[in-house]
Write a protein that holds these residues in place. Structure first.
Motif, PDB file in Angstrom:
ATOM      1  N   ARG A   1      32.203  68.610  51.235  1.00 49.62           N
ATOM      2  CA  ARG A   1      33.540  68.041  51.020  1.00 49.62           C
ATOM      3  C   ARG A   1      34.213  68.704  49.817  1.00 49.62           C
ATOM      4  N   GLN A   2      33.400  68.991  48.790  1.00 45.61           N
ATOM      5  CA  GLN A   2      33.983  69.658  47.613  1.00 45.61           C
ATOM      6  C   GLN A   2      34.431  71.079  47.946  1.00 45.61           C
ATOM      7  N   ILE A   3      33.661  71.777  48.764  1.00 45.21           N
ATOM      8  CA  ILE A   3      34.089  73.122  49.187  1.00 45.21           C
ATOM      9  C   ILE A   3      35.390  72.987  49.993  1.00 45.21           C
ATOM     10  N   HIS A   4      35.444  71.957  50.820  1.00 47.48           N
ATOM     11  CA  HIS A   4      36.624  71.728  51.656  1.00 47.48           C
ATOM     12  C   HIS A   4      37.868  71.491  50.813  1.00 47.48           C
ATOM     13  N   THR A   5      37.731  70.752  49.702  1.00 44.77           N
ATOM     14  CA  THR A   5      38.905  70.488  48.856  1.00 44.77           C
ATOM     15  C   THR A   5      39.189  71.619  47.882  1.00 44.77           C
ATOM     16  N   SER A   6      38.154  72.298  47.392  1.00 43.88           N
ATOM     17  CA  SER A   6      38.362  73.293  46.327  1.00 43.88           C
ATOM     18  C   SER A   6      38.805  74.651  46.847  1.00 43.88           C
ATOM     19  N   TYR A   7      38.594  74.888  48.135  1.00 44.72           N
ATOM     20  CA  TYR A   7      38.954  76.193  48.691  1.00 44.72           C
ATOM     21  C   TYR A   7      39.989  76.027  49.800  1.00 44.72           C
ATOM     22  N   GLU A   8      40.832  77.009  49.916  1.00 41.23           N
ATOM     23  CA  GLU A   8      41.822  77.020  50.992  1.00 41.23           C
ATOM     24  C   GLU A   8      41.067  76.828  52.317  1.00 41.23           C
ATOM     25  N   THR A   9      41.637  76.096  53.242  1.00 43.64           N
ATOM     26  CA  THR A   9      40.899  75.678  54.449  1.00 43.64           C
ATOM     27  C   THR A   9      40.223  76.853  55.162  1.00 43.64           C
ATOM     28  N   GLY A  10      40.979  77.916  55.395  1.00 46.88           N
ATOM     29  CA  GLY A  10      40.410  79.066  56.106  1.00 46.88           C
ATOM     30  C   GLY A  10      39.305  79.727  55.295  1.00 46.88           C
ATOM     31  N   VAL A  11      39.488  79.768  53.982  1.00 48.43           N
ATOM     32  CA  VAL A  11      38.476  80.382  53.102  1.00 48.43           C
ATOM     33  C   VAL A  11      37.206  79.537  53.140  1.00 48.43           C
ATOM     34  N   GLY A  12      37.364  78.219  53.025  1.00 48.06           N
ATOM     35  CA  GLY A  12      36.213  77.314  53.072  1.00 48.06           C
ATOM     36  C   GLY A  12      35.442  77.456  54.379  1.00 48.06           C
ATOM     37  N   ALA A  13      36.192  77.609  55.479  1.00 47.55           N
ATOM     38  CA  ALA A  13      35.539  77.740  56.796  1.00 47.55           C
ATOM     39  C   ALA A  13      34.692  79.008  56.847  1.00 47.55           C
ATOM     40  N   VAL A  14      35.205  80.113  56.298  1.00 47.16           N
ATOM     41  CA  VAL A  14      34.428  81.359  56.286  1.00 47.16           C
ATOM     42  C   VAL A  14      33.215  81.204  55.358  1.00 47.16           C
ATOM     43  N   VAL A  15      33.405  80.528  54.231  1.00 47.45           N
ATOM     44  CA  VAL A  15      32.291  80.307  53.293  1.00 47.45           C
ATOM     45  C   VAL A  15      31.158  79.537  53.979  1.00 47.45           C
ATOM     46  N   VAL A  16      31.481  78.472  54.711  1.00 45.96           N
ATOM     47  CA  VAL A  16      30.390  77.692  55.333  1.00 45.96           C
ATOM     48  C   VAL A  16      29.762  78.443  56.518  1.00 45.96           C
ATOM     49  N   ARG A  17      30.543  79.272  57.203  1.00 47.41           N
ATOM     50  CA  ARG A  17      29.962  80.082  58.291  1.00 47.41           C
ATOM     51  C   ARG A  17      29.037  81.162  57.726  1.00 47.41           C
ATOM     52  N   ALA A  18      29.474  81.803  56.636  1.00 49.32           N
ATOM     53  CA  ALA A  18      28.653  82.852  56.017  1.00 49.32           C
ATOM     54  C   ALA A  18      27.370  82.247  55.449  1.00 49.32           C
TER      55      ALA A  18
END
Ligand SMILES: [Zn+2]
Length: 472
Positions: free
Chosen positions: A424-441
């Motif tokens: 949830r913190q990654i979701h709020t702290s990063y732009e949505t598309g960026v967060g999505a790539v971060v969790v996929r990577a």
């Protein structure tokens, strides 16, 4: 520009016994390299990195020179001319040209008529042609010449592809990964052996970022725009905004009350209790816990009793880590005394997980999204910008690592809750598309981490679906 053929030049017989002219390999070859380089640059500037797959423009002439008509003879001049056409062209064009020569039945002639000194002058390129002809391409050639992973059939092949991908330049790797069909990429990933090297695991994140059709630079640009929008909405500069985020979510800055109130003799007794408890923990520790502990000790760290420092971190703090040192407080000691197994999860989390993770993709993105000067101002209040933005990823990993050692009801973390919280913190702290790539990577990375259990992977997947709506 086409060079006129020998026959056109002087009308002389192509059946010439003149020795092949000694070719200065430099002059004309360097020119060709230069031309090919310019062609590649032009293609790049015109429309991105992808190079149009094609046989060389001179293919018709190659074919003509290898079908010499009545005499059945190919001059050394022609052979060298053909070799020169193949030097410095993009690897995919090189491959396709050789395959086409083979299909058209002229590759055999090319080899049959090879000048006697050709292997000493152009041995590397001739060997490359042979590997393509015989289907013996190296892993690197499979990637750069064919841009395919369909030759990967075993874990050994998959590891070779991994090493070859790692050896490519950023530009080549991007071109290759963008061209590889998704099904082949996934099949390669399934065969890739589990690993533990943090550099290799971090590289898998880099690979996945490219496979997602983006770059770390692009993620950083989007994240910067996102931070600026947030700052603007609050009427702040970027530095002020980041400082606010760091102070809300950073650690530190409390005053210890309990420990300083104790007399030295009592402090001494607590210290003795810790020594006894640590001995029992060590005796009872399963291999992975003991390995994490002894490895940390071998690097000059280990577990120390530091109740005052732990209190200063915050009233409810259980323990904290400083490099290879796990500093524990009163609560940790009481937990270990009740049952040594109750602190295994904490040891694996801190000395295993955080230590083993290495560089975070998300923090690398933040470092590219902000300038050193901006970060310095943001952290002037003493709170860490890293703990607000970078820590999330290593914390996620440490939570997943401790899962197998979790004792229900023990103090310490609860991965079920904490994994979701970090996401949830990654979701709020990063732009949505960026967060999505971060969790996929991150997913691509942990799927290949030898220490992540299927249950931990399943927990991650469940929580990513819940927080990001992404399924794996
Ligand atoms: Zn942690």
């Amino acid at each position: 520009m086409r060079e006129p053929s020998a026959a056109q030049q002087g009308g002389q017989s192509r059946r010439s016994h003149r020795p092949a002219p000694v070719r200065p390999p430099d002059g004309p070859l360097v020119d060709l390299q230069r031309q090919a380089g310019n062609r590649a640059v032009t293609a790049f500037l015109r429309g991105g990195a992808s190079v149009q797959r094609a046989v060389v423009a001179e293919y018709g002439e190659i074919q003509r020179r290898l079908r010499p008509g009545t005499f059945g003879w190919v001059s050394d001049t022609d052979e060298y001319w053909i070799i020169r056409q193949l030097i410095g062209i993009p690897p995919v064009d090189f491959h396709d040209t050789v395959i086409r020569m083979q299909a058209d039945g002229v590759l055999g002639t090319f080899f049959a008529e090879l000048p006697s000194d050709a292997r000493s002058v152009a041995g590397t390129i001739i060997a490359r042609i042979e590997r393509i002809r015989d289907g013996r391409m190296t892993a690197e050639e499979q990637l750069t010449h064919r841009r395919r992973l369909d030759w990967v059939h075993s874990p050994g092949d998959a590891d070779q592809a991994f090493a070859a991908l790692r050896g490519l330049s950023d530009a080549d790797r991007t071109a290759v990964l963008r061209a590889i069909p998704v099904a082949e990429y996934e099949a390669w990933s399934r065969l890739l052996r589990p690993r533990t090297d943090p550099g290799e695991l971090r590289f898998l994140q880099t690979v996945e970022v490219i496979a997602q059709g983006t770059t770390e630079a692009d993620l950083a640009a989007r994240q910067r725009a996102f931070l600026l929008r947030q700052a603007q909405a609050q009427g702040k500069t970027l530095e002020q905004f980041l400082r606010g985020e760091a102070s809300t979510r950073g650690y530190g800055g409390r005053r210890a009350l309990w420990w300083p109130s104790l007399r030295p003799a009592r402090q001494q007794r607590w210290q003795q209790r810790f020594t006894t408890a640590l001995g029992r923990v060590r005796t009872a520790a399963p291999p992975e816990v003991l390995a994490a502990l002894t490895a940390a000790e071998g690097r000059g760290g280990g577990i120390r009793f530091g109740p005052q420092q732990v209190e200063e971190e915050g009233a409810d703090t259980y323990a904290y880590r400083q490099g290879d040192l796990l500093v524990v407080g009163r609560l940790w000691l009481l937990t270990a005394e009740r049952n040594p197994a109750n602190v295994f999860e904490n040891i694996v989390h801190e000395l295993g997980g955080h230590h083993d993770y290495g560089r975070e993709l998300a923090w690398d993105v933040m470092l590219d999204a902000t300038t050193p000067a901006e970060r310095a101002v943001a952290m002037a209040g003493g709170q860490s910008l890293y703990s607000a933005y970078g820590y999330l990823e290593t914390e996620l990993y440490a939570e997943l690592r401790e899962l197998p050692f979790r004792v229900p009801g023990s103090r310490g973390d609860d991965p079920e809750h904490d994994v979701e919280d970090q996401l949830r913190q990654i979701h709020t702290s990063y732009e949505t598309g960026v967060g999505a790539v971060v969790v996929r990577a991150f997913r691509r990375r942990i799927a290949h981490d030898a220490r992540i259990t299927p249950a931990a992977l399943a927990l991650y997947d469940r929580k990513v679906r819940l927080v990001f709506g992404i399924g794996f």
